[in-house]
Write an enzyme that holds these catalytic residues in place. Structure first.
Site, mmCIF file in Angstrom:
data_model
loop_
_atom_site.group_PDB
_atom_site.id
_atom_site.type_symbol
_atom_site.label_atom_id
_atom_site.label_comp_id
_atom_site.label_asym_id
_atom_site.label_seq_id
_atom_site.Cartn_x
_atom_site.Cartn_y
_atom_site.Cartn_z
ATOM 1 N N ASP A 97 -11.692 2.176 3.824
ATOM 2 C CA ASP A 97 -12.035 0.762 3.632
ATOM 3 C C ASP A 97 -13.542 0.535 3.539
ATOM 4 O O ASP A 97 -13.974 -0.560 3.170
ATOM 5 C CB ASP A 97 -11.541 -0.047 4.847
ATOM 6 N N LYS A 147 0.846 -1.205 0.000
ATOM 7 C CA LYS A 147 0.000 0.000 0.000
ATOM 8 C C LYS A 147 0.880 1.254 0.000
ATOM 9 O O LYS A 147 0.612 2.217 -0.723
ATOM 10 C CB LYS A 147 -0.948 -0.028 1.213
ATOM 11 N N GLN A 173 -5.059 -1.775 9.350
ATOM 12 C CA GLN A 173 -4.892 -3.103 8.768
ATOM 13 C C GLN A 173 -5.470 -4.163 9.712
ATOM 14 O O GLN A 173 -5.191 -4.164 10.906
ATOM 15 C CB GLN A 173 -3.391 -3.360 8.509
HETATM 16 N N1 GUN Z 1 -7.126 -7.298 5.881
HETATM 17 C C1 GUN Z 1 -7.487 -8.102 4.843
HETATM 18 N N2 GUN Z 1 -8.124 -7.366 3.901
HETATM 19 C C2 GUN Z 1 -8.174 -6.103 4.355
HETATM 20 C C3 GUN Z 1 -8.709 -4.894 3.833
HETATM 21 O O1 GUN Z 1 -9.285 -4.829 2.744
HETATM 22 N N3 GUN Z 1 -8.548 -3.799 4.611
HETATM 23 C C4 GUN Z 1 -7.937 -3.840 5.813
HETATM 24 N N4 GUN Z 1 -7.850 -2.713 6.514
HETATM 25 N N5 GUN Z 1 -7.431 -4.926 6.336
HETATM 26 C C5 GUN Z 1 -7.549 -6.059 5.606
#
Ligand code: GUN
Length: 278
Positions: free
Chosen positions: A119, A52, A96
């Site tokens: 998200d 990211k 995350q």
């Molecule tokens: N962990 C697995 N997929 C995701 C996601 O799309 N966003 C976040 N924040 N954590 C994750």
């Protein structure tokens, strides 16, 4: 029938190029900012967070990385989110997941301002998504919709079957398909005669996390098959779909790797720009 492959890697790269072009015209102070919070030392999460950060650099999004130790108290995480909510430089906040044991995920997610919830996991955004209002849409499901749209199929009125009911993929993608006027069925581990239900899907989304769970007999001839699985078996990446068998029946199919995977980060970048009003 031999399915056409939906090239998620290429589509994601095109999206990223488009976003980079948009950001390149902005002055330093107008550039969008994404804050990423990583708590603990889960190795997979560390990899995702680095990817990211790299995407932000490539596109010109300001990234604010916050790495907290495994034993960080919940109060420290909430205080950090409070600061990020009030920062003018931060347009999107991502925590995350999964969080370490002992931390209440719901409390952390609801602490994020819904206007910065990149998200789309905040209950306000989940509610907006299901009620058909403008919402921040979760990244992987939104990426899946982009892949489906890349086939140029008219999906209104089609039967869509989603296998998996997670909050991150299964439920939100079902809401998005419903918004697009599909007839949606969500299957899960307790579904009776899942193969029979799956066979109804003009669109079949596999998001269960079990390698090769979806076999050829579960595919309706001509279906669009989207494989969300990322299973590591013997050092090899395998999806939830038996690709070879499914490709003989489907009209379109996503590979693993190179299908849904690359779309998540491209969509995260799209969402960050959207929240920044760009
Ligand atoms: N962990 C697995 N997929 C995701 C996601 O799309 N966003 C976040 N924040 N954590 C994750």
């Amino acid at each position: 029938m031999t399915a056409r492959i939906i090239d998620g890697k290429k589509i994601a790269a095109e999206i990223r190029e488009g976003l980079k072009a948009k950001v390149s015209g902005l002055s330093e102070k107008d550039r969008p900012g994404l804050a990423v919070v990583l708590v603990g030392d889960d190795p997979a999460s560390a990899v995702y967070v680095r990817q990211k950060e790299k995407a932000c650099q490539e596109i010109g999004v300001k990234s604010f990385m916050h790495r907290l130790p495994q034993d960080a108290p919940q109060g420290e995480i909430l205080a950090l989110i409070d600061r990020l909510n009030r920062s003018d430089e931060v347009h999107g906040i991502l925590v995350q997941l999964p969080l370490p044991g002992g931390i209440e995920t719901r409390d952390v997610i609801t602490a994020i301002s819904p206007e910065k919830d990149v998200d789309g996991f905040h209950p306000v955004n989940i509610g907006s998504l299901w009620s058909g209002e403008d919402a921040v849409e979760p990244c992987t499901p939104k990426g899946i919709m982009t892949l489906i749209d890349s086939t140029e199929a008219e999906i209104k009125g089609l039967e869509a079957v989603v296998i998996g009911r997670s909050n991150i993929v299964g439920k939100p993608v079902a809401a998005m398909l419903l918004r697009r006027h599909c007839t949606v069925t969500i299957c899960h581990s307790r579904t009776k005669d899942l193969a029979k239900v799956a066979c109804r899907g003009d669109i079949l989304i596999a998001a269960i996390g079990r390698p090769n769970f979806v076999t050829g007999d579960m595919i309706k001839p001509g279906a669009i098959v989207i494989d969300v699985g990322i299973n590591r078996a013997g050092g090899k990446l395998t999806g939830d779909v038996d690709f070879e068998a499914a490709a003989r029946k489907a009209s379109f199919i996503t590979p693993v790797p190179g299908g849904v995977g690359p779309m998540t980060i491209a969509t995260l970048m799209q969402n960050t720009l959207k929240l920044a009003g760009i």
